[in-house]
Design a protein around this motif. Structure first.
Motif, PDB file in Angstrom:
ATOM      1  N   LYS A   1       0.834  -1.207   0.000  1.00  0.00           N
ATOM      2  CA  LYS A   1       0.000   0.000   0.000  1.00  0.00           C
ATOM      3  C   LYS A   1       0.866   1.254   0.000  1.00  0.00           C
ATOM      4  O   LYS A   1       0.641   2.178  -0.791  1.00  0.00           O
ATOM      5  CB  LYS A   1      -0.920  -0.001   1.230  1.00  0.00           C
ATOM      6  N   VAL A   2       1.879   1.275   0.866  1.00  0.00           N
ATOM      7  CA  VAL A   2       2.759   2.438   0.959  1.00  0.00           C
ATOM      8  C   VAL A   2       3.549   2.607  -0.338  1.00  0.00           C
ATOM      9  O   VAL A   2       3.699   3.730  -0.850  1.00  0.00           O
ATOM     10  CB  VAL A   2       3.708   2.307   2.175  1.00  0.00           C
ATOM     11  N   ARG A   3       4.042   1.514  -0.891  1.00  0.00           N
ATOM     12  CA  ARG A   3       4.813   1.589  -2.141  1.00  0.00           C
ATOM     13  C   ARG A   3       3.971   2.228  -3.253  1.00  0.00           C
ATOM     14  O   ARG A   3       4.438   3.128  -3.959  1.00  0.00           O
ATOM     15  CB  ARG A   3       5.269   0.184  -2.557  1.00  0.00           C
ATOM     16  N   LEU A   4       2.735   1.804  -3.397  1.00  0.00           N
ATOM     17  CA  LEU A   4       1.860   2.336  -4.444  1.00  0.00           C
ATOM     18  C   LEU A   4       1.486   3.801  -4.178  1.00  0.00           C
ATOM     19  O   LEU A   4       1.403   4.605  -5.111  1.00  0.00           O
ATOM     20  CB  LEU A   4       0.601   1.475  -4.568  1.00  0.00           C
ATOM     21  N   LEU A   5       1.262   4.146  -2.913  1.00  0.00           N
ATOM     22  CA  LEU A   5       0.983   5.547  -2.558  1.00  0.00           C
ATOM     23  C   LEU A   5       2.163   6.448  -2.943  1.00  0.00           C
ATOM     24  O   LEU A   5       1.972   7.559  -3.457  1.00  0.00           O
ATOM     25  CB  LEU A   5       0.702   5.674  -1.063  1.00  0.00           C
ATOM     26  N   LEU A   6       3.387   5.964  -2.686  1.00  0.00           N
ATOM     27  CA  LEU A   6       4.574   6.769  -2.989  1.00  0.00           C
ATOM     28  C   LEU A   6       4.782   6.919  -4.491  1.00  0.00           C
ATOM     29  O   LEU A   6       5.147   7.991  -4.966  1.00  0.00           O
ATOM     30  CB  LEU A   6       5.815   6.150  -2.338  1.00  0.00           C
ATOM     31  N   ILE A   7       4.544   5.852  -5.238  1.00  0.00           N
ATOM     32  CA  ILE A   7       4.658   5.950  -6.705  1.00  0.00           C
ATOM     33  C   ILE A   7       3.683   7.003  -7.229  1.00  0.00           C
ATOM     34  O   ILE A   7       4.044   7.861  -8.040  1.00  0.00           O
ATOM     35  CB  ILE A   7       4.413   4.580  -7.374  1.00  0.00           C
ATOM     36  N   ALA A   8       2.435   6.953  -6.746  1.00  0.00           N
ATOM     37  CA  ALA A   8       1.418   7.917  -7.190  1.00  0.00           C
ATOM     38  C   ALA A   8       1.827   9.345  -6.819  1.00  0.00           C
ATOM     39  O   ALA A   8       1.685  10.283  -7.623  1.00  0.00           O
ATOM     40  CB  ALA A   8       0.070   7.575  -6.573  1.00  0.00           C
ATOM     41  N   ARG A   9       2.344   9.521  -5.614  1.00  0.00           N
ATOM     42  CA  ARG A   9       2.759  10.854  -5.154  1.00  0.00           C
ATOM     43  C   ARG A   9       3.921  11.386  -5.998  1.00  0.00           C
ATOM     44  O   ARG A   9       3.944  12.557  -6.391  1.00  0.00           O
ATOM     45  CB  ARG A   9       3.163  10.778  -3.681  1.00  0.00           C
ATOM     46  N   LEU A  10       4.899  10.533  -6.293  1.00  0.00           N
ATOM     47  CA  LEU A  10       6.061  10.965  -7.077  1.00  0.00           C
ATOM     48  C   LEU A  10       5.684  11.229  -8.532  1.00  0.00           C
ATOM     49  O   LEU A  10       6.246  12.127  -9.172  1.00  0.00           O
ATOM     50  CB  LEU A  10       7.178   9.925  -6.981  1.00  0.00           C
ATOM     51  N   GLU A  11       4.739  10.470  -9.063  1.00  0.00           N
ATOM     52  CA  GLU A  11       4.276  10.738 -10.431  1.00  0.00           C
ATOM     53  C   GLU A  11       3.506  12.063 -10.483  1.00  0.00           C
ATOM     54  O   GLU A  11       3.597  12.806 -11.462  1.00  0.00           O
ATOM     55  CB  GLU A  11       3.437   9.564 -10.947  1.00  0.00           C
ATOM     56  N   ASN A  12       2.788  12.376  -9.411  1.00  0.00           N
ATOM     57  CA  ASN A  12       2.109  13.666  -9.299  1.00  0.00           C
ATOM     58  C   ASN A  12       3.129  14.798  -9.222  1.00  0.00           C
ATOM     59  O   ASN A  12       2.967  15.848  -9.865  1.00  0.00           O
ATOM     60  CB  ASN A  12       1.205  13.660  -8.055  1.00  0.00           C
ATOM     61  N   LEU A  13       4.198  14.576  -8.446  1.00  0.00           N
ATOM     62  CA  LEU A  13       5.281  15.565  -8.359  1.00  0.00           C
ATOM     63  C   LEU A  13       5.875  15.818  -9.743  1.00  0.00           C
ATOM     64  O   LEU A  13       6.093  16.971 -10.137  1.00  0.00           O
ATOM     65  CB  LEU A  13       6.370  15.074  -7.397  1.00  0.00           C
ATOM     66  N   LYS A  14       6.116  14.756 -10.485  1.00  0.00           N
ATOM     67  CA  LYS A  14       6.705  14.894 -11.825  1.00  0.00           C
ATOM     68  C   LYS A  14       5.793  15.728 -12.730  1.00  0.00           C
ATOM     69  O   LYS A  14       6.265  16.619 -13.449  1.00  0.00           O
ATOM     70  CB  LYS A  14       6.924  13.498 -12.416  1.00  0.00           C
ATOM     71  N   ALA A  15       4.490  15.470 -12.675  1.00  0.00           N
ATOM     72  CA  ALA A  15       3.537  16.235 -13.487  1.00  0.00           C
ATOM     73  C   ALA A  15       3.557  17.711 -13.112  1.00  0.00           C
ATOM     74  O   ALA A  15       3.512  18.592 -13.980  1.00  0.00           O
ATOM     75  CB  ALA A  15       2.134  15.654 -13.316  1.00  0.00           C
ATOM     76  N   LYS A  16       3.656  18.002 -11.824  1.00  0.00           N
ATOM     77  CA  LYS A  16       3.672  19.398 -11.367  1.00  0.00           C
ATOM     78  C   LYS A  16       4.996  20.088 -11.719  1.00  0.00           C
ATOM     79  O   LYS A  16       5.016  21.277 -12.043  1.00  0.00           O
ATOM     80  CB  LYS A  16       3.406  19.465  -9.862  1.00  0.00           C
TER      81      LYS A  16
END
Length: 273
Positions: free
Chosen positions: A175-190
């Protein structure tokens, strides 16, 4: 960051004071970031404070909403020094001795003869010891609840080694691994929409990852060496650095960090099959 004692102090409920340098570089960075698409990806900046002739930033305490958190500091970029720091081409014996202590096989024949190296040579030697030069990020340290901080990671280099360390930090939580991937992909988009990022070189900055097994987050921190690009200079944050082009490799590092986190999941599923 949090592994350096004396840099932080509690300020109030959910806020901390962080020591800042008199040049105000980091303060100015935070002020600009509060008006940028990246504002949700950095600690909230409240104000700058002068106290007893020292300068501080009052900012959001990122640990405040986590219970018994695990924390990891990841230094970003293929270059972790300012160009101005390596302009002096004078060869120095003290840096040669430092390099020799870390790796006696590192000096070239010429360096063995002169017993001196430049600051640029030393800084690049240090970056090649870790994953910084190749992957664009390195794990500076991490701490899990109930254990002492793990800090001696400067020679952690391969994707497999990093993946093993990341799994230890994540404590097997998918769960944490997937949350972090989503957060970092959001960071990349921003980052790709950010005016601030487009007009600055981001040097010596970290991504701070926090999780408590249920919640997880990642934030950009440490902007003391984040400087506006010279007039007329543009960077893509991925191209190879050469002196004068101001490339920092930040997006290279973020791409690879996301890839490693995804790789951790693949190796986990293989081990189960």
């Amino acid at each position: 960051m949090m592994f350096i004692s004396g840099s932080f102090a509690p300020a109030g409920p959910g806020t901390i004071w962080k020591k800042s340098s008199p040049d105000r570089v980091e303060i100015e960075a935070y002020k600009k970031l509060m008006k940028d698409p990246l504002s949700s990806m950095v600690p909230h900046f409240y104000k700058d404070v002068e106290y007893n002739n020292e300068y501080f930033i009052e900012m959001q305490d990122l640990l405040h909403n986590f219970k018994n958190p695990a924390v990891m500091d990841i230094k970003m970029g293929t270059r972790t020094f300012l160009e101005s720091e390596v302009e002096n081409a004078k060869a120095r014996s003290d840096l040669y001795e430092k390099m020799l202590k870390v790796d006696p096989t590192a000096p070239t024949a010429e360096e063995l003869e002169t017993k001196a190296i430049t600051k640029l040579r030393y800084m690049q030697f240090r970056e090649n010891l870790s994953s910084s030069a190749e992957l664009g990020f390195r794990i500076e340290g991490f701490k899990v609840h109930g254990e002492e901080p793990t800090k001696d990671l400067k020679c952690l280099k391969s994707r497999d080694e990093i993946c093993r360390t990341m799994k230890q930090f994540l404590n097997g939580s998918e769960k944490v691994r997937l949350l972090l991937i989503a957060r970092l992909e959001n960071l990349k988009a921003k980052l790709e929409k950010s005016t601030f990022f487009r007009h600055h070189e981001v040097i010596g900055s970290s991504i701070l990852i926090i999780h408590d097994g249920k919640k997880a987050g990642a934030w950009m921190i440490d902007f003391a060496k984040t400087l506006p690009l010279p007039e007329g200079v543009t960077t893509d944050h991925r191209s190879k650095w050469c002196n004068g082009n101001h490339e920092d490799g930040y997006l290279t590092g973020l791409d690879n960090l996301i890839h490693v986190l995804k790789q951790c999941g693949k190796s986990r599923s293989k081990s189960k099959s």
